[in-house]
Design an enzyme around this catalytic site. Structure first.
Site, short mmCIF file in Angstrom:
data_model
loop_
_atom_site.label_atom_id
_atom_site.label_comp_id
_atom_site.label_asym_id
_atom_site.label_seq_id
_atom_site.Cartn_x
_atom_site.Cartn_y
_atom_site.Cartn_z
N TYR A 71 3.45 -3.93 -12.17
CA TYR A 71 2.31 -3.66 -10.82
C TYR A 71 1.09 -3.51 -11.22
O TYR A 71 0.78 -2.68 -12.02
CB TYR A 71 2.97 -2.75 -10.05
CG TYR A 71 2.12 -2.23 -9.04
CD1 TYR A 71 2.04 -3.30 -7.91
CD2 TYR A 71 1.64 -0.92 -8.88
CE1 TYR A 71 1.12 -2.61 -6.80
CE2 TYR A 71 0.71 -0.83 -7.89
CZ TYR A 71 0.40 -1.65 -7.11
OH TYR A 71 -0.52 -1.31 -6.06
N ASN A 114 5.88 3.27 -2.78
CA ASN A 114 4.86 3.39 -3.63
C ASN A 114 4.94 5.00 -3.99
O ASN A 114 4.58 5.82 -3.07
CB ASN A 114 3.62 2.88 -3.25
CG ASN A 114 2.26 3.27 -4.16
OD1 ASN A 114 2.73 3.11 -5.36
ND2 ASN A 114 1.34 3.86 -3.86
C1 LIG Z 1 -1.05 1.88 -5.02
C2 LIG Z 1 -2.39 2.06 -5.18
O1 LIG Z 1 -3.34 1.13 -4.39
C3 LIG Z 1 -2.83 1.65 -6.73
O2 LIG Z 1 -3.86 1.17 -7.08
O3 LIG Z 1 -2.09 1.57 -7.53
C4 LIG Z 1 -3.01 3.50 -5.23
C5 LIG Z 1 -2.22 4.54 -6.27
C6 LIG Z 1 -3.02 5.38 -6.77
O4 LIG Z 1 -4.13 5.83 -6.45
O5 LIG Z 1 -2.38 5.95 -7.88
C7 LIG Z 1 -2.67 3.74 -3.87
O6 LIG Z 1 -3.79 3.76 -3.14
O7 LIG Z 1 -1.60 4.50 -3.30
#
Ligand SMILES: C[C@](O)(C(=O)O)[C@H](CC(=O)O)C(=O)O
Length: 288
Positions: free
Chosen positions: A43, A213
């Site tokens: 991802y 997430n």
């Molecule tokens: C999912 C996300 O957009 C990402 O960039 O991985 C972020 C995760 C993070 O900040 O670690 C998110 O906005 O949740």
């Protein structure tokens, strides 16, 4: 155009026994470590790219070029694994969204998520997130759908909403349903703070598959893939923990192992040398 990566991801989503586990990767090394560990779905994290490429927080500072270049590099490392990527807000209105989606498709990505924050967005686990209205959000999703149709591609379109924090659960679900009606394949409710909401989201969105997430230090409870599967999530994005270990670690005798050679090895050093030899090159004939 046949998007083999997307077809593979769609098959994974259709398999009732499978949960797609996606460790976050942001650069070549983390992507290689992810693949070496046997994960089937890297991802590409926007937050990770902001931190590692720009040395900046996840505040919408990464450009489309930063993202697409990275996505293309990561997707090219192993064309048999379907990469999912963060596509943030895609920088504005339908035309920008459509162009971005086309570029991600050409980069060889299997799936991407688009959210309903304003362009001056922030990480979903920070405070004070500001949203666009539902109609503008739906226009973003519709534009993404139109872009993939234009290229006759079936990239998996994941709708993310950040509405939970300021507008509550019901509005977040309403937004996701509107996004699904506009063409999204997967629903992603960002920033859930309780297991109860995590469970309720899957139930409210059924039969649409949901993405969960989890970010270490973020607001969402951290659960393992088995528990996510029990909750009937279809995709679990989580942190890749091993990059540091590959860089340097201590063996049982206290000696440092890992380091630069191992990094290069994980990134295909032997394969490059072998390829050179097979093609008749001599650059590595005396070793590398
Ligand atoms: C999912 C996300 O957009 C990402 O960039 O991985 C972020 C995760 C993070 O900040 O670690 C998110 O906005 O949740």
């Amino acid at each position: 155009m046949v998007n083999k990566a997307a077809a593979k991801l769609r098959a994974q989503l259709a398999d009732p026994d499978e949960i797609v586990v996606c460790p976050g990767v942001q650069d070549g090394l983390s992507a290689r470590v992810c693949l070496q560990q046997g994960f089937r779905n890297p991802y590409m994290t926007g937050a990770g790219i902001a931190i590692s490429l720009l040395g900046m927080p996840d505040l919408g500072l990464i450009t489309a070029d930063d993202m697409v270049r990275n996505a293309s590099m990561i997707a090219s490392l192993d064309r048999t694994v379907p990469v999912i990527t963060d596509a943030d807000t895609r920088f504005g209105g339908p035309a920008m969204v459509a162009r971005s989606v086309e570029r991600y498709i050409l980069a060889g990505v299997a799936g991407l998520h688009i959210e309903d924050q304003v362009s001056t967005k922030r990480c979903g686990h920070l405070l004070g997130k500001e949203l666009i209205d539902v109609a503008t959000y739906v226009a973003r999703i519709r534009a993404a759908d139109a872009a993939r149709r234009r290229l006759e591609d079936d990239i998996v379109l994941i709708a993310r909403t950040d509405a939970l924090q300021s507008l509550g659960f019901d509005e977040a679900v309403r937004r996701l349903k509107a996004a699904v009606a506009a063409g999204a394949d997967v629903a992603f409710l960002e920033g859930m703070t309780t297991k109860d909401d995590m469970q309720k989201t899957v139930e409210a969105m059924a039969p649409t598959p949901c993405l969960l997430n989890m970010v270490s230090g973020g607001v969402t409870p951290l659960i393992d893939a088995a528990e996510a599967r029990r909750m009937r999530y279809k995709i679990a994005a989580q942190e890749l923990k091993a990059t540091g270990a590959i860089r340097e670690r201590q063996g049982p005798d206290g000696k440092v192992i890992g380091g630069v050679r191992e990094c290069f090895e994980v990134c295909g050093l032997s394969e490059c040398a072998e390829f050179d030899k097979e093609m008749g090159g001599k650059a590595y004939a005396d070793g590398v």
